[in-house]
Design a protein around this motif. Sequence first.
Motif, PDB file in Angstrom:
ATOM      1  N   GLN A 189       4.109   7.276   2.499  1.00  0.00           N
ATOM      2  CA  GLN A 189       4.557   6.030   3.099  1.00  0.00           C
ATOM      3  C   GLN A 189       4.029   4.837   2.331  1.00  0.00           C
ATOM      4  OE1 GLN A 189       3.127   5.221   7.097  1.00  0.00           O
ATOM      5  NE2 GLN A 189       4.749   3.729   7.492  1.00  0.00           N
ATOM      6  N   ALA A 190       4.890   3.821   2.161  1.00  0.00           N
ATOM      7  CA  ALA A 190       4.480   2.541   1.604  1.00  0.00           C
ATOM      8  C   ALA A 190       4.621   1.476   2.682  1.00  0.00           C
ATOM      9  CB  ALA A 190       5.331   2.183   0.389  1.00  0.00           C
ATOM     10  N   LYS A 191       3.638   0.583   2.760  1.00  0.00           N
ATOM     11  CA  LYS A 191       3.694  -0.520   3.716  1.00  0.00           C
ATOM     12  C   LYS A 191       3.563  -1.840   2.974  1.00  0.00           C
ATOM     13  CE  LYS A 191       2.152   1.589   8.055  1.00  0.00           C
ATOM     14  NZ  LYS A 191       1.174   1.544   9.169  1.00  0.00           N
ATOM     15  N   LEU A 192       4.406  -2.798   3.353  1.00  0.00           N
ATOM     16  CA  LEU A 192       4.333  -4.153   2.844  1.00  0.00           C
ATOM     17  C   LEU A 192       3.713  -5.036   3.920  1.00  0.00           C
ATOM     18  CD1 LEU A 192       5.002  -6.648   1.117  1.00  0.00           C
ATOM     19  CD2 LEU A 192       7.343  -6.530   2.040  1.00  0.00           C
ATOM     20  N   ILE A 193       2.641  -5.714   3.574  1.00  0.00           N
ATOM     21  CA  ILE A 193       1.981  -6.655   4.492  1.00  0.00           C
ATOM     22  C   ILE A 193       2.271  -8.057   3.983  1.00  0.00           C
ATOM     23  CG2 ILE A 193      -0.154  -7.295   5.652  1.00  0.00           C
ATOM     24  CD1 ILE A 193      -1.271  -4.546   4.800  1.00  0.00           C
ATOM     25  N   VAL A 194       3.180  -8.747   4.647  1.00  0.00           N
ATOM     26  CA  VAL A 194       3.593 -10.081   4.231  1.00  0.00           C
ATOM     27  C   VAL A 194       2.535 -11.098   4.636  1.00  0.00           C
ATOM     28  CG1 VAL A 194       5.355 -11.868   4.523  1.00  0.00           C
ATOM     29  CG2 VAL A 194       6.031  -9.452   4.356  1.00  0.00           C
ATOM     30  N   ASP A 195       2.209 -12.003   3.718  1.00  0.00           N
ATOM     31  CA  ASP A 195       1.205 -13.045   3.972  1.00  0.00           C
ATOM     32  C   ASP A 195      -0.048 -12.430   4.609  1.00  0.00           C
ATOM     33  OD1 ASP A 195      -0.094 -15.452   4.227  1.00  0.00           O
ATOM     34  OD2 ASP A 195       1.073 -16.151   5.937  1.00  0.00           O
ATOM     35  N   LEU A 237       0.858  -1.186   0.000  1.00  0.00           N
ATOM     36  CA  LEU A 237       0.000   0.000   0.000  1.00  0.00           C
ATOM     37  C   LEU A 237       0.893   1.235   0.000  1.00  0.00           C
ATOM     38  CD1 LEU A 237      -2.512  -1.075   2.797  1.00  0.00           C
ATOM     39  CD2 LEU A 237      -2.829  -1.307   0.328  1.00  0.00           C
ATOM     40  N   PHE A 238       0.580   2.210  -0.855  1.00  0.00           N
ATOM     41  CA  PHE A 238       1.386   3.425  -0.964  1.00  0.00           C
ATOM     42  C   PHE A 238       0.478   4.643  -0.936  1.00  0.00           C
ATOM     43  CE2 PHE A 238       3.441   6.540  -4.020  1.00  0.00           C
ATOM     44  CZ  PHE A 238       4.308   7.072  -3.068  1.00  0.00           C
ATOM     45  N   ASN A 239       0.711   5.530   0.034  1.00  0.00           N
ATOM     46  CA  ASN A 239      -0.032   6.778   0.151  1.00  0.00           C
ATOM     47  C   ASN A 239       0.614   7.805  -0.766  1.00  0.00           C
ATOM     48  OD1 ASN A 239      -1.397   9.079   0.857  1.00  0.00           O
ATOM     49  ND2 ASN A 239      -0.709   9.116   2.990  1.00  0.00           N
ATOM     50  N   ARG A 240      -0.096   8.222  -1.804  1.00  0.00           N
ATOM     51  CA  ARG A 240       0.482   9.114  -2.811  1.00  0.00           C
ATOM     52  C   ARG A 240       0.505  10.579  -2.388  1.00  0.00           C
ATOM     53  NH1 ARG A 240      -3.231   6.529  -7.277  1.00  0.00           N
ATOM     54  NH2 ARG A 240      -3.262   8.630  -8.118  1.00  0.00           N
ATOM     55  N   SER A 241      -0.189  10.920  -1.314  1.00  0.00           N
ATOM     56  CA  SER A 241      -0.213  12.315  -0.865  1.00  0.00           C
ATOM     57  C   SER A 241       1.121  12.706  -0.242  1.00  0.00           C
ATOM     58  CB  SER A 241      -1.328  12.530   0.158  1.00  0.00           C
ATOM     59  OG  SER A 241      -1.249  13.823   0.710  1.00  0.00           O
ATOM     60  N   PHE A 242       1.537  13.938  -0.475  1.00  0.00           N
ATOM     61  CA  PHE A 242       2.747  14.481   0.140  1.00  0.00           C
ATOM     62  C   PHE A 242       2.472  15.050   1.533  1.00  0.00           C
ATOM     63  CE2 PHE A 242       4.113  14.316  -4.234  1.00  0.00           C
ATOM     64  CZ  PHE A 242       5.479  14.090  -4.160  1.00  0.00           C
ATOM     65  N   THR A 243       1.194  15.254   1.863  1.00  0.00           N
ATOM     66  CA  THR A 243       0.891  15.990   3.088  1.00  0.00           C
ATOM     67  C   THR A 243      -0.135  15.328   3.994  1.00  0.00           C
ATOM     68  OG1 THR A 243      -0.760  17.272   1.863  1.00  0.00           O
ATOM     69  CG2 THR A 243       1.431  18.239   2.077  1.00  0.00           C
ATOM     70  N   SER A 244      -0.901  14.354   3.497  1.00  0.00           N
ATOM     71  CA  SER A 244      -2.035  13.837   4.257  1.00  0.00           C
ATOM     72  C   SER A 244      -1.828  12.392   4.692  1.00  0.00           C
ATOM     73  CB  SER A 244      -3.314  13.899   3.425  1.00  0.00           C
ATOM     74  OG  SER A 244      -3.557  15.209   2.983  1.00  0.00           O
ATOM     75  N   VAL A 289      -5.379   0.091   8.137  1.00  0.00           N
ATOM     76  CA  VAL A 289      -3.936   0.325   7.992  1.00  0.00           C
ATOM     77  C   VAL A 289      -3.736   1.815   7.775  1.00  0.00           C
ATOM     78  CG1 VAL A 289      -1.874  -0.125   6.635  1.00  0.00           C
ATOM     79  CG2 VAL A 289      -3.493  -1.978   7.078  1.00  0.00           C
ATOM     80  N   LEU A 290      -3.011   2.471   8.691  1.00  0.00           N
ATOM     81  CA  LEU A 290      -2.766   3.904   8.611  1.00  0.00           C
ATOM     82  C   LEU A 290      -1.470   4.155   7.860  1.00  0.00           C
ATOM     83  CD1 LEU A 290      -3.647   6.777   9.503  1.00  0.00           C
ATOM     84  CD2 LEU A 290      -2.196   6.466  11.526  1.00  0.00           C
ATOM     85  N   LEU A 291      -1.534   5.050   6.865  1.00  0.00           N
ATOM     86  CA  LEU A 291      -0.372   5.401   6.059  1.00  0.00           C
ATOM     87  C   LEU A 291      -0.052   6.872   6.245  1.00  0.00           C
ATOM     88  CD1 LEU A 291      -1.402   3.646   2.719  1.00  0.00           C
ATOM     89  CD2 LEU A 291       0.264   2.813   4.386  1.00  0.00           C
ATOM     90  N   ASN A 292       1.186   7.167   6.593  1.00  0.00           N
ATOM     91  CA  ASN A 292       1.650   8.544   6.655  1.00  0.00           C
ATOM     92  C   ASN A 292       1.885   9.067   5.237  1.00  0.00           C
ATOM     93  OD1 ASN A 292       1.700   8.797   9.512  1.00  0.00           O
ATOM     94  ND2 ASN A 292       3.594   7.596   9.563  1.00  0.00           N
TER      95      ASN A 292
END
Length: 427
Positions: free
Chosen positions: A248-254, A213-220, A242-245
């Motif tokens: 930020q990108a998050k990898l959720i394994v399995d 998951l990747f949050n494309r916003s620069f500010t939100s 899942v909260l993204l800064n």
Amino acid sequence: MVRFAASLGIALAAALLAARAGAQNLLTNGSFNTDISGWTSATFAGSGTFLFSTLDAGGSPSSGSVQLTNTSTDANRNVTETQCHAAAPGTSYDFGGKVRAPAGNASSDMYILLNFYPGAGCSGSSVGTFSRLDFDETGSWQGKEGTVVAPAGILSTSITLANFKGVAGSSTLAYFDDIFLKVSGTGRTTVTIPVAASIHGANNTFFHSDVWLFNRSFTSQNSVTLTYHCFGGGGCGAPQQVLLNPRQAKLIVDIIGTLFNAPETGGAIDLSWDSFNGSVTARSRLFTPTSPPSYGFGVPAMPAGSATSRAAFVGIAGSGASLASGFRSNAGAYNPNPVPVTVTFTLYDGSTGAQIGSPFIRVWAPFEAAQVSNLTASLGAPGVVTTNAVLVAVSSGGDVFFYAATVDNLSGDSFWITLGPDEPPVP
């Protein structure tokens, strides 16, 4: 119950802001594109000004905001902009907006307030506990939103933009923009990963899914809600957040085995987020992590418009009755509708066009995911050996997310078969 999701320094694209100001927003002129019409100004035992400003939360040159300046000489004075709208008891509403207050405002409080009233036009005393979003004085745009269920016995609701000054003396300044009030559930973006798994398959293979998951916003900040619809509808686990800064990108394994704690299951995942906070990119990989090297394929996150009632998959393979060589193919569907749909899978020989076996026909329950494994065997042709079959998938009663994949029986390597459009039969 009130849910708050804060995000700092909101800067959304002009197209997104325009969409929120449209049919989804119950308020008039919440984006302050050219003026501050539709809002009622008030001071409380004090003084202030209410002006249109060209300062826009998204940086748009064709829009602006409302500027509230509290010039009261005494302490504990408030200046506000208010708008009233009809409301229904028991309905869940989202509300919020963006505020920019210069750093150094003396003991001030900038907030957005939601109240409910028993009479039309916001008449009578407010009912229930008010809901309030408070903003800091940072000099940057901040965005916040909340969700509240309207109490019983109400007919209307008001949303108030406030610049409260707690001390005597100097004036305080605040800008408000992109104010919204909407029925919960509207204004959200939803995409679907049509198949994910944490499951052992034929020939001792083990497949699991990783999700990025990747949050494309620069500010939100943005919060993604993930809802798992597993095969058979059991053991799916509760929806997860899942909260993204910003960026930020998050990898959720399995993801099935870890986030949903549902090992030995497979199914579809819906991912949704509030467009108010920007956009999110999602992708997944379904593969065999225990086989060095690992084998598998990417599974796209599909927008709602990708659901269809008819599709064709080419390159379907089958190895007859043996799993000791050749390939096997699997196919499935996820029904995103609140009503049942009937799905039909039919195989054809790619060279001759002749039907292989018999059609597979099954009713998919609302929001059900299901898979048909080893297609040639499941569709009544276990002796067929082919790498050039065509699968035609059809649904009646609603559009669904179809998918198909082929697996090498020896290595466990697999590949995703891209869905193709298909023509209906000639009458």
